[in-house]
Design a protein around this motif. Structure first.
Motif, mmCIF file in Angstrom:
data_model
loop_
_atom_site.group_PDB
_atom_site.id
_atom_site.type_symbol
_atom_site.label_atom_id
_atom_site.label_comp_id
_atom_site.label_asym_id
_atom_site.label_seq_id
_atom_site.Cartn_x
_atom_site.Cartn_y
_atom_site.Cartn_z
ATOM 1 N N SER A 53 0.827 -1.213 0.000
ATOM 2 C CA SER A 53 0.000 0.000 0.000
ATOM 3 C C SER A 53 0.859 1.260 0.000
ATOM 4 O O SER A 53 0.512 2.259 -0.632
ATOM 5 N N LYS B 201 2.548 9.850 -10.147
ATOM 6 C CA LYS B 201 1.887 9.952 -11.447
ATOM 7 C C LYS B 201 1.037 11.216 -11.552
ATOM 8 O O LYS B 201 1.043 11.876 -12.579
ATOM 9 N N ARG B 202 0.328 11.545 -10.474
ATOM 10 C CA ARG B 202 -0.488 12.774 -10.482
ATOM 11 C C ARG B 202 0.392 14.012 -10.601
ATOM 12 O O ARG B 202 0.099 14.915 -11.385
ATOM 13 N N ASP C 232 0.549 8.866 -17.428
ATOM 14 C CA ASP C 232 -0.454 7.818 -17.608
ATOM 15 C C ASP C 232 0.304 6.576 -18.053
ATOM 16 O O ASP C 232 0.476 6.314 -19.234
ATOM 17 N N TRP D 29 3.339 5.790 -5.676
ATOM 18 C CA TRP D 29 3.325 5.729 -7.140
ATOM 19 C C TRP D 29 2.183 6.566 -7.710
ATOM 20 O O TRP D 29 2.368 7.318 -8.663
ATOM 21 N N GLN D 30 0.994 6.451 -7.115
ATOM 22 C CA GLN D 30 -0.152 7.229 -7.588
ATOM 23 C C GLN D 30 0.112 8.724 -7.425
ATOM 24 O O GLN D 30 -0.216 9.530 -8.302
ATOM 25 N N LYS D 31 0.694 9.118 -6.312
ATOM 26 C CA LYS D 31 1.023 10.527 -6.072
ATOM 27 C C LYS D 31 2.030 11.022 -7.111
ATOM 28 O O LYS D 31 1.875 12.110 -7.676
ATOM 29 N N GLU E 264 2.131 1.721 -3.595
ATOM 30 C CA GLU E 264 1.033 2.102 -4.482
ATOM 31 C C GLU E 264 0.625 3.552 -4.259
ATOM 32 O O GLU E 264 0.424 4.299 -5.223
ATOM 33 N N SER E 265 0.505 3.985 -3.011
ATOM 34 C CA SER E 265 0.102 5.379 -2.763
ATOM 35 C C SER E 265 1.185 6.350 -3.231
ATOM 36 O O SER E 265 0.878 7.398 -3.813
ATOM 37 N N ARG F 129 1.512 2.383 -16.813
ATOM 38 C CA ARG F 129 1.256 1.245 -15.937
ATOM 39 C C ARG F 129 2.433 0.281 -16.010
ATOM 40 O O ARG F 129 3.154 0.237 -17.000
ATOM 41 N N TRP F 130 2.620 -0.516 -14.965
ATOM 42 C CA TRP F 130 3.722 -1.477 -14.925
ATOM 43 C C TRP F 130 3.644 -2.468 -16.077
ATOM 44 O O TRP F 130 4.666 -2.893 -16.596
#
Length: 87
Positions: free
Chosen positions: A20, A30-31, A36, A26-28, A23-24, A38-39
Motif C-alpha cells: 500500500s 503519477k499525479r 499515464d 506511485w499514484q502521487k 502504491e500510494s 502502468r507497470w
C-alpha cells in the motif's frame, strides 16, 4: 563502507515499501508528473524489444507464456516498422 540500505528503492526509513505504501507513492508521483503509465507497459515494451531482436519464441520464453498467441497480444500493438524520413 556499509550501504545506507540493502533495498534498491527504500522508503524514508531505509526499509522495503509495503504494497500500500508503494502504491500510494506511485499514484502521487503519477499525479504530480501527469503520467499515464502502468507497470504492464514495461512488460509489453520488454517483450516487444526481445521479439524484434531474437524473435517471438524468445519473447514467449521470457514471458513464460504457454501460448504464442498470448505473447502476440503484448507485442502486436507495439511492433512498428521504423522508417527513415525522405531527404
Amino acid at each position: 563502507d556499509r550501504p545506507a540500505s540493502v533495498w534498491v528503492m527504500p522508503n524514508r526509513q531505509g526499509q522495503a515499501y509495503t504494497v500500500s505504501g508503494w502504491e500510494s507513492g506511485w499514484q502521487k508521483f503519477k499525479r504530480q508528473h501527469s503520467i499515464d503509465w502502468r507497470w504492464k507497459d514495461v512488460r509489453a515494451k520488454a517483450l516487444t524489444d526481445v521479439s524484434r531482436e531474437r524473435g517471438r519464441d524468445a519473447a514467449q520464453a521470457l514471458a513464460a507464456h504457454a501460448s504464442g498467441t498470448t505473447t502476440e497480444v503484448y507485442i502486436r500493438a507495439r511492433d512498428r516498422v521504423i522508417v527513415q524520413p525522405v531527404k
